[in-house]
Design a protein around this motif. Structure first.
Motif, short mmCIF file in Angstrom:
data_model
loop_
_atom_site.label_atom_id
_atom_site.label_comp_id
_atom_site.label_asym_id
_atom_site.label_seq_id
_atom_site.Cartn_x
_atom_site.Cartn_y
_atom_site.Cartn_z
N ARG A 53 31.63 15.16 51.89
CA ARG A 53 32.16 13.93 52.48
C ARG A 53 31.01 13.02 52.92
NH1 ARG A 53 36.85 14.43 56.84
NH2 ARG A 53 37.88 15.15 54.96
N ALA A 84 39.11 30.56 47.83
CA ALA A 84 39.97 29.53 48.44
C ALA A 84 39.38 29.04 49.75
CB ALA A 84 41.37 30.09 48.66
N ILE A 85 38.83 29.96 50.50
CA ILE A 85 38.22 29.56 51.77
C ILE A 85 37.06 28.62 51.52
CG2 ILE A 85 36.92 30.41 53.77
CD1 ILE A 85 38.62 32.96 53.65
N ASN A 87 36.41 26.82 48.79
CA ASN A 87 36.78 25.56 48.13
C ASN A 87 37.54 24.62 49.05
OD1 ASN A 87 35.58 26.46 45.84
ND2 ASN A 87 37.49 27.11 44.82
N VAL A 88 38.43 25.20 49.86
CA VAL A 88 39.32 24.34 50.65
C VAL A 88 38.80 24.14 52.06
CG1 VAL A 88 41.67 24.04 51.49
CG2 VAL A 88 41.28 25.08 49.26
N VAL A 89 38.60 25.25 52.75
CA VAL A 89 38.19 25.13 54.16
C VAL A 89 36.76 24.60 54.24
CG1 VAL A 89 37.88 26.34 56.34
CG2 VAL A 89 39.73 27.01 54.79
N GLN A 93 35.12 23.24 51.80
CA GLN A 93 34.95 22.12 50.85
C GLN A 93 33.76 22.36 49.94
OE1 GLN A 93 37.04 18.99 50.95
NE2 GLN A 93 38.26 20.62 51.83
N ARG A 112 37.70 29.21 63.25
CA ARG A 112 39.08 29.55 63.62
C ARG A 112 40.00 29.44 62.40
NH1 ARG A 112 42.74 30.04 67.65
NH2 ARG A 112 44.82 29.34 67.09
N LEU A 113 39.81 28.38 61.65
CA LEU A 113 40.65 28.18 60.47
C LEU A 113 40.44 29.31 59.47
CD1 LEU A 113 42.62 26.19 59.26
CD2 LEU A 113 40.71 24.95 58.27
N GLU A 118 42.11 32.38 60.70
CA GLU A 118 43.57 32.33 60.47
C GLU A 118 43.89 32.63 59.00
OE1 GLU A 118 44.75 28.52 61.84
OE2 GLU A 118 44.49 29.01 63.95
N ARG A 119 43.04 32.14 58.13
CA ARG A 119 43.27 32.40 56.71
C ARG A 119 43.11 33.90 56.42
NH1 ARG A 119 45.69 29.90 52.35
NH2 ARG A 119 44.92 30.86 50.46
N LEU A 176 43.63 36.22 58.51
CA LEU A 176 44.84 36.84 59.08
C LEU A 176 45.98 36.84 58.06
CD1 LEU A 176 46.12 36.22 62.66
CD2 LEU A 176 47.71 36.02 60.77
N LEU A 177 46.16 35.68 57.41
CA LEU A 177 47.22 35.57 56.41
C LEU A 177 46.96 36.49 55.22
CD1 LEU A 177 47.80 31.71 56.35
CD2 LEU A 177 49.54 33.43 56.82
N ASN A 178 45.69 36.48 54.74
CA ASN A 178 45.34 37.33 53.59
C ASN A 178 45.55 38.80 53.94
OD1 ASN A 178 42.56 35.19 52.60
ND2 ASN A 178 44.70 35.11 52.02
#
Lengths: 624, 451
Positions: free
Chosen positions: B227, B272-273, B275-277, B279, B334-335, B338-339, B341-343
């Protein structure tokens, strides 16, 4: 004595008054209690009805607020749908190989802008593109991203990193040519929601979030109220469990932990899109107004009961006085009659049942007097007849030998001097004997009629008994009678021994000597073939008792009853005056004589004498 | 005429080119304003609590040796060094003419005293201008270890600490550090007059300060590198210089627990972490050290993905819930937590997030402190409180073997290697970063800002 009896009567009258008072009081209390119960029940019904109406109004308000917020959520989702960020997401979602990584924060930004607690974007495969409530959930599937989405707001359990939460959701689809973008958003159904409800005084509203997919375990932390965590959460647990189990409305009255207040709580299940139980709305209505009203009713009832009791006391006293005073007079008069005062009359001025009773009583005493007079007269006549018969009988026996003797003398006179002289000597002897017999009879009758009044002196009964026995010692030997002295005892205690104590009473020793002598002679006569004569004395503080027992043939009960009747002979050749004299002496001493007898075993005469200390001359009084 | 023209042309050419030459020539003077996220708890190089931008204390406290971009030792305060056979005893010849900021001349005794503070197990013998260091075992990486920031040479006089670097501490508190140029620096005075560093500024605050012109250099979070570049900022980034990993407090106590940890490692979708979280600000990894340091990291499998979830889903009795700790002040961590945690939930493992208190495992972001892989591995293990790795020699094979052994303890699950990045204003020159993420501040100079 009369005073004591009157007091006893008065005591009975008091009992009647107490019963009357009890009856009055019971009537008052029962009446007041019945009225209080009825009023309480009516108040309770009225309160419950008002409570139901208030609860229904609050539930309606909740539903209105629910719908209003649902519309608000739909409006915000609509605003989200037209946001430029959403358009960019929609464009990205339409690409063959979409890259959602740049949209990670977009849901959060848009949710914040639209004041949504929950916001997710999902593509037509159901893949979450961006999530505001759980940003890390990107790439996961959202079940609501499907063909048939609800068209109105609905309740939904939503997962967040902090745990599940209850929310009011709305789904908006953004169809493109080949793709659909799902916008799923909502707001929390939480404390702020409850705070927006306008609660009437005395009511509270709570929400139980039935989270974790139908778990029927009660979790106090899931119970929220407008003021934060709900008070008395544990008290509500049974009601919540009931709704969880039945999935229907339920009502319960709970008591606060401090037991000061009661509350009616209505529980209304809140279901989600698939009719699953997601929440329970709890509307609590304080029963304090009802409790206060109930207390007021109780206080009023207590006051009324107290006043009623006071009135009952006064009224019953007055009524009892009106009713019992003539009854008391009647009872008193009846006792007077029982005492022998048959001339007693009851004065009454009333004409009611009590008056009639008094009249009847007076008639009864009048009749009794008449009858007594008639009876006395008839008894007197009978006594004279009996006396005449007895005299005739007693005199006839010696007269017949006298007549025969005189007739013999007359016949002897005709037969010659020698015969006459011989007959004369024999007849003179017979005549003298029979005349002596007649004189004896006349003397005894004369003696009975001249029975003197006792001259009270201090008498030791044991010593007196011994003297009498000593006098008849020769007769005992001749009749083969053993005399047995029992040691003195205390009355009512056969095992006691008062040998050393003086068995003294105030009595006339001569009269008492005569009475005892008569009883001992009777006993000797009752044991013609020998036996045992038992003599005993017993004392107590104010009386003494002398028992004379023989082992003779005994008597039948009917004989015993007539034994003390004058001129009734208890033995062959007797005048029937002996026991009458004994009874007369004992009676003159203020005592009584009784007997027990059993045929074949013997008879016991018992003389009970009062101490009679008051009848002693002053100088002897203390030396008895 | 021709000659005249030639002279004129030459003169005009000189005049035209002069400003250009002036622009690229370093300027003396100016104050560099830096904003940083983490505040150092102490400036004492020997303290393990030193945090903050990597390489910051080097401008004050120099080391005997330095590492170049490839991890090879270069001279620092020591001009030469020599190991005796067996690499257990090393001798360092000190540079002449170097003095501490307080004026004291650096000598072997001062160096020995400074090094002893942070390395109590070393036997350090000063001898004239030479310092001899003897270790318990062979230490082929001792030069690289001496290049670590924590081995900066300092002298303590009362409460005041002095180094030998180009900048002197003017003022320090946990929120701010003022450095001024050391005019007596042995390698020559730095271009900057001073450096002002504000600590405790999160990434967003730093960006704001940067955009408002209140900071010349700021840190850029890995997830914001793209960014920042897209928004036109000048960004310098390192190679992967930090390890993000899950670190367990202790090893597995049973086979079930070991299997659960394997399942957890396999479940985490690091791609995914990243690439997305993040970036793309890092690289998913299966090793502790990045590939640029070891050259073998690419051979380790990278976990995550639906296939792994299906394979590793725990059947039967679910393991007890685990508590995952993370640094609450870092929203990205934290994000990611949480990810994770979901995984983990996808394979039947329950994690509970906790930012405080005792936890079963931690999500940590740990910097690599050295460009030399053996030293980096040892320092990493020390920072993560893992067993100390044993190297049979200084070869890559020994490194591979040691790392494999460490991973087999199942105390650590490497997730992502992160890059470090900084944004700098256009007038900041010669600010560089080592591959390990260390800032090179000594030669910075500032050009006048264009109006």
């Amino acid at each position: 004595m009369a005073t004591r009896k009157y007091l006893a009567l008065a005591g009975k009258a008091m009992r009647f008054r107490r019963r009357l008072l009890l009856l009055f009081a019971l009537t008052v209390v029962v009446s007041v209690a019945a009225v209080a119960l009825i009023v309480s029940a009516m108040a309770r019904r009225a309160f419950d009805r008002a409570n139901d109406e208030r609860t229904a109004a609050l539930v309606a308000q909740f539903r209105r607020e629910f719908n209003r917020r649902g519309d608000e959520v739909a409006r915000r989702i609509q605003a989200t749908a037209v946001a430029p960020e959403t358009s960019r997401i929609a464009v990205a979602a339409a690409k063959p190989i979409p890259d959602y990584s740049v949209f990670l924060d977009d849901a959060q930004v848009l949710a914040e802008a639209q004041r949504l607690d929950f916001l997710e974007f999902a593509d037509d495969r159901g893949t979450i593109i961006s999530s505001a409530q759980w940003p890390a959930k990107f790439g996961y599937k959202e079940p609501l991203a499907r063909a048939n989405v609800p068209t109105t707001a609905f309740l939904k359990e939503e997962e967040t990193p902090e745990g599940s939460a209850l929310g009011l959701f709305f789904v908006r689809t953004m169809p493109d040519a080949d793709h659909v973008l799902y916008i799923i958003g909502g707001i929390r159904l939480d404390r702020s929601f409850l705070e927006s409800l306008d609660l009437p005084t005395g009511m509270r509203v709570m929400l139980y979030e039935n989270l974790n997919s139908g778990s029927e375990k009660f979790a106090p932390e899931h119970l929220i109220s407008a003021s934060g965590s709900a008070e008395d959460a544990l008290a509500l647990a049974p009601l919540i469990r009931e709704v969880q189990f039945r999935e229907k409305d339920a009502t319960a009255i709970i008591t606060a932990a401090n037991a000061a207040d009661e509350e009616t709580v209505n529980a209304i299940p809140l279901t989600g899109e698939n009719k699953q139980l997601l929440g329970i709305l709890l509307v609590g209505s304080s029963r304090r107004p009802y409790a206060e009203l109930r207390n007021q009713i109780r206080s009023a009832a207590l006051l009324a009961a107290g006043t009623g009791l006071l009135l009952a006391v006064l009224l019953s006293s007055w009524a009892a006085a009106r009713v019992t005073r003539p009854v008391e007079r009647l009872a008193h008069a009846a006792h007077e009659v029982a005492e022998g005062n048959w001339n007693t009359r009851v004065e009454t001025s009333s004409s009611d049942e009590i008056g009639e009773l008094a009249d009847a009583f007076n008639r009864m005493t009048h009749e009794l007097l008449d009858q007594q007079e008639r009876l006395v007269q008839s008894e007197r006549v009978a006594a004279w007849r009996e006396l005449a018969r007895r005299l005739a009988h007693e005199l006839k026996n010696p007269l017949f030998p006298l007549q025969l003797t005189v007739e013999n003398l007359l016949r002897a006179r005709e037969q010659g001097q020698q015969q006459f002289d011989e007959t004369f000597r024999e007849s003179a002897t017979t005549l003298l004997t029979e005349i002596s017999h007649l004189k004896n009879i006349i003397g005894r009758f004369s003696e009975f009629s001249k029975m003197p009044q006792p001259n009270f002196q201090s008498v030791d009964l044991n010593e007196l008994l011994k003297e009498v026995v000593k006098l008849h010692q020769a007769q005992f030997v001749g009749a083969k009678i053993k005399v047995h002295f029992q040691r003195p005892r205390l009355l009512g205690d056969p095992a006691s021994d008062v040998r050393n104590a003086k068995t003294r009473v105030a009595a006339d020793p001569d009269l008492l000597h005569r009475a005892l002598s008569n009883l001992i002679l009777n006993a000797i006569d009752a044991m013609p073939t020998g036996g045992t004569l038992t003599l005993s004395t017993s004392v107590e503080q104010h009386s003494a008792r002398i028992a004379v027992s023989d082992t003779g043939k005994g008597m039948a009960p009917e004989e015993c009853e007539r034994l003390f009747t004058p001129y009734y002979p208890s033995k062959l050749g007797g005048t029937g005056l002996g026991l009458a004299i004994v009874q007369s002496i004992v009676s003159d001493h203020g005592g009584r004589i009784s007997l027990t007898s059993e045929p074949g075993k013997g008879t016991t005469f018992i003389i009970e004498l009062p101490a009679n200390l008051d009848k002693l001359p002053a100088a002897q009084g203390t030396h008895v | 005429m021709k000659r005249t023209c030639s002279i004129l042309l030459a003169a005009s050419s000189f005049l035209w080119t002069a400003p250009v030459v002036a622009e690229v020539r370093p300027h003396y003077g100016g104050t560099l304003r830096v904003a940083a996220k983490e505040a150092p708890g102490s400036l004492d190089p020997g303290s393990l609590a030193v945090t903050g931008p990597a390489g910051l204390t080097r401008v004050v406290f120099e080391t005997l040796l330095k590492l170049d971009d490839h991890g090879y030792p270069q001279s620092g305060l020591a001009t030469s060094w020599q190991a005796e056979p067996g690499n257990q005893r090393w001798r360092f010849l000190l540079r002449n003419g170097v003095s501490f900021h307080d004026g004291a001349i650096i000598d072997a005794n001062a160096v020995a005293a400074s090094l002893r503070a942070g390395n109590p197990n070393w036997k350090i013998v000063p001898d004239g201008n030479t310092v001899t260091i003897e270790t318990d075992a062979a230490a082929p990486q001792l030069p690289a270890e001496l290049a670590l920031e924590r081995n900066g040479i300092f002298r303590r006089a009362g409460n005041k600490m002095s180094g030998t670097g180009p900048f002197v501490i003017a003022q320090w508190d946990p929120r701010h550090l003022s450095l001024k140029a050391n005019d007596q620096y042995w390698a020559g005075r730095p271009f900057l007059d001073s450096i002002e560093i504000d600590f405790g500024k999160d990434y967003r605050e730093q960006l704001t300060m940067f955009d408002l012109g209140k900071a010349d250099v700021i840190e850029i979070a890995p997830e914001n590198i793209h960014r920042s570049l897209a928004e036109g900022r000048t960004v310098i980034n390192s190679e992967a210089s930090k390890l993000m990993a899950l670190v367990f407090a202790e090893g597995p106590k049973s086979e079930d627990e070991a299997h659960a940890r394997t399942a957890l490692a396999m479940s985490i979708d690091t791609t995914a972490i990243n690439n997305v979280v993040l970036q793309g600000g890092g690289a998913p990894t299966g090793t502790m050290l990045p590939n640029w340091e070891t050259g073998y990291a690419f051979t380790f499998p990278i976990h995550g993905g639906a296939e792994n979830v299906r394979q590793e889903r725990i059947q039967g009795r679910r393991p007890p819930p685990l508590t995952l700790g993370y640094e609450a002040s870092d929203p990205t961590l934290r994000l990611i937590a949480e990810r994770i945690l979901l995984n983990a939930r996808d394979v039947g493992i329950t994690l509970q997030l906790a930012s405080t208190g005792a936890v079963d495992l931690h999500l940590l972001r740990t910097p690599l402190s050295s460009s030399e892989p053996h030293v980096a591995m040892s320092e990493l293990a020390k920072a993560l409180q893992l067993p100390e790795p044993k190297f049979s020699n200084s070869s890559v094979t020994a490194l591979y073997s040691a790392e494999t052994s460490l991973l087999h303890t199942q105390r650590v699950i490497p997730l992502i290697h992160l890059r470090s990045a900084i944004a700098l204003r256009a007038n900041v020159h010669d600010l560089t970063m080592l591959p390990s993420g260390e800032w090179q501040l000594a030669n910075i100079w500032l050009s006048p800002e264009k109006p």
